[in-house]
Enzyme design. Structure first.
Site, PDB file in Angstrom:
ATOM      1  N   GLU A  23       0.832  -1.207   0.000  1.00 37.12           N
ATOM      2  CA  GLU A  23       0.000   0.000   0.000  1.00 37.12           C
ATOM      3  C   GLU A  23       0.864   1.254   0.000  1.00 37.12           C
ATOM      4  O   GLU A  23       1.757   1.413   0.821  1.00 37.12           O
ATOM      5  CB  GLU A  23      -0.927   0.008   1.220  1.00 37.12           C
ATOM      6  N   GLY A  24       0.581   2.131  -0.951  1.00 35.29           N
ATOM      7  CA  GLY A  24       1.341   3.363  -1.124  1.00 35.29           C
ATOM      8  C   GLY A  24       2.233   3.343  -2.343  1.00 35.29           C
ATOM      9  O   GLY A  24       2.561   4.393  -2.885  1.00 35.29           O
TER      10      GLY A  24
END
Length: 655
Positions: A555-556
């Site tokens: 995530e990211g």
């Protein structure tokens, strides 16, 4: 719009109560309004007169859309509305009448109502709905009358549940029903504490309606909120910063009071559409920016001016594990190793952040307890996590950060996010929980089933508990989602946009929506990553993924991968000039070379100036045929060439 900060409003009222006029006043200051008429006309002269009165009240600039011929179309109109639009639906009573009309039967009325509620919940536009309140009358004596009141009562309850504000108009006087503790809102002018005291009314300690002599209902005086306490950051933003401290203390005194109904700012409603209009005038050879128009619109709205590329970006990597079945199939200590990598400037996220010139801050969140057996956090931990996230956003804004990127690494985050979606959006856990992949890159269906069972047991355990925002965080969300929620709220308060990418970010956006409906309008979704939970949450929130890369790097990572593209779009939007006006002074041929004769080329212009014909046998090229970058020749005849020029004009000179 007079209801500043709210985006979904339900106005209830009885017959001739003034509910429609009041709803119209709420959107009177909107740039454009789309009026959605639901009632069907018939041969009843009195009914036709009512409809005509409604039409005559509408300003000329409003557009009208009718859905009477197809009750299912109302959900489509609401769900496809753009963020820069304002919709006024008048009214749900007419919609229910058409829905129950035998002409539309047989039909699945329950499914149609569910579709409407889903559309209202995820509406990206500002939405005001009008509906009759028939629950205070006697039970009708006819089957058709009972069917109407039952259906309308069901619709009103469901719509009220997903709206930010619910008002009841009685004899022309608006009374706020939801939220009960938020500042009351109406078309009357706001009054200050001094003005309220001047007419003999006591100033309430919290937001509430205050009757005065100035009008039927005025905005209440909210208790002032002190700004959150901030901690100075290092003066220079490096590729990564020192880890944030683990939350061990309650929020500082005088910190933000994070309660439902927070009054936070909205993006500029005019800057976005104006920026998109300007894109159509830019000097580009193709059709334009495509889907990246929404990036330009988003940046303009959140910056409140002509959009500029984000120069200062900070990534907040939230590290918080979830114990129990939610973390089935994960390696012990793996998330901690990823967080340590980021601190050392290594790993996927750190490398992408360095490539994009973004700062990276690792944030430690409390570990969540097994949700199938007990609450993930205590109430005190939730309050602390929310305030901590708010302060993180405050610190970023004070340091000049123009864009925040939410990232996460933690065992069990996908299951926790799926549990939040199940509690807030009515999702089924197996439908939104991504499959588990083991260390060998193979699907681990046994671990996936354990995660599903943990979510199922957690939802069963909490079936009798009120599921407001803080309860959801305490029972199901955990530390990382709670901190992320605080970040979104704090960023909204400081007008700082946030780039989401992954289940923790969208779960926090769903929870923050129930604390402050404005927060979702400051969020941009980079990519859904092919994750079902992110796709569903994006649909509910009205967020459209900018790309479909389907990367699975954590995530990211998708957000940081897309960030250079977003910056490029904003750079072009800011730097490119407008398309030149080619109509002014243009002759029959822009080049000046037409077929009217050899003299028009300008090659004969030197024959009568006293020079010999020999000097003109090798003329200089005409100035209009020269490239712009060629330097001019000195005055006077140039050197005679013994070679013919490529374009031999001797025939035109022989005469």
């Amino acid at each position: 719009m007079s209801l500043d900060g709210w985006n979904r409003v339900l106005v209830l009222g009885g017959i001739r109560s003034g509910k429609s006029e009041f709803a119209e006043s709420l959107v009177a200051d909107a740039a454009t309004v789309r009026y959605v008429a639901t009632a069907a006309g018939d041969d009843d002269a009195e009914w036709a007169a009512r409809l005509a009165a409604h039409r005559d009240r509408r300003p000329a600039g409003w557009s009208t859309e009718e859905t009477a011929n197809d009750p299912r179309r109302l959900a489509d109109v609401i769900s496809t509305a753009r963020p820069d639009e304002t919709l006024l639906v008048d009214d749900l009573g007419g919609w229910v009448t058409v829905l129950l009309d035998p002409a539309h039967q047989p039909a699945d009325d329950t499914v149609t109502i569910d579709e409407l509620i889903t559309a209202v919940r995820g509406c990206a536009a500002r939405l005001v709905l009008v509906s009759p309140e028939v629950g205070l009358s006697l039970v009708p004596t006819t089957p058709l009358g009972r069917a109407f009141t039952d259906a309308l009562g069901t619709v009103n309850r469901a719509v009220a549940d997903v709206c930010d504000v619910v008002l009841l108009v009685v004899a022309g006087q608006p009374c706020q029903l939801k939220p009960a503790t938020a500042p009351a809102l109406s078309t009357a002018a706001e009054v200050t504490a001094a003005e309220v005291t001047a007419v003999g009314a006591a100033v309430p300690a919290t937001g509430a309606t205050v009757p005065t002599q100035a009008g039927p209902m005025v905005a209440a005086v909210p208790t002032p909120v002190s700004p959150p306490v901030t901690t100075p950051l290092p003066p220079a933003e490096s590729a990564y910063t020192a880890p944030a401290p683990t939350i061990v203390e309650p929020p500082a005194a005088g910190g933000p009071a994070i309660e439902p109904g927070l009054e936070l700012p909205m993006p500029d409603e005019y800057a976005g559409p104006q920026a998109v209009e300007r894109l159509a005038t830019l000097d580009v050879p193709g059709r334009g920016f495509g889907v990246l128009e929404q990036v330009v619109s988003f940046a303009a709205g959140t910056q409140g001016t002509s959009p500029q590329p984000w120069r200062s970006v900070r990534v907040l990597l939230l590290h918080g594990d979830h114990r129990g079945g939610a973390a089935a199939g994960t390696l012990p200590g793996e998330s901690g190793r990823r967080a340590d990598q980021a601190r050392a400037g290594q790993g996927v996220l750190a490398r992408l952040a360095a490539e994009g010139a973004a700062g990276l801050q690792v944030v430690e969140a409390p570990t969540a307890a097994p949700i199938e057996h007990e609450p993930a956090l205590t109430a005190e931990q939730v309050e602390s996590a929310l305030s901590y996230g708010w302060r993180l956003a405050e610190e970023a804004a004070e340091a000049g950060v123009q864009l925040l990127v939410l990232a996460a690494c933690g065992a069990g985050t996908e299951a926790a996010a799926a549990a939040v979606l199940a509690a807030t959006a009515g999702a089924e856990a197996p439908a939104v929980l991504a499959r588990v992949i083991n260390e060998s890159g193979e699907f681990d269906d046994a671990s996936w089933m354990i995660r599903c069972a943990a979510i199922r047991d957690a939802l069963h355990r909490t079936r009798g508990i009120a599921r407001d925002a803080k309860d959801v965080l305490a029972q199901l969300g955990g530390g990382d989602i709670a901190v992320a929620t605080g970040v979104l709220l704090g960023a909204t308060a400081r007008r700082t946009p946030v780039l989401l990418d992954g289940p923790v970010g969208v779960a926090a956006a769903l929870v923050s929506r129930d604390l402050a409906g404005q927060a979702r309008h400051w969020c941009l979704l980079a990519d859904d990553g092919g994750q079902p939970a992110v796709r569903l949450a994006a649909d509910v929130l009205g967020l459209t993924p900018l790309a479909q890369l389907k990367l699975d790097l954590g995530e990211g990572a998708n957000a940081l991968t897309v960030l250079p593209l977003l910056r490029s779009a904003l750079t072009l939007a800011a730097a490119l000039p407008s398309r030149p006006d080619r109509t002014a002074g243009a002759g029959p041929d822009d080049t000046g070379l037409d077929d009217t004769g050899p003299d028009d080329t300008g090659l004969d212009s030197g024959l009568d100036d006293g020079r010999s014909p020999q000097a003109d046998e090798a003329p200089e090229p005409d100035a209009e045929s020269e490239p712009d970058f060629r330097e001019p020749e000195p005055d006077g005849p140039g050197p005679t060439s013994t070679q013919p020029t490529p374009a031999d004009h001797s025939g035109s000179r022989a005469g």
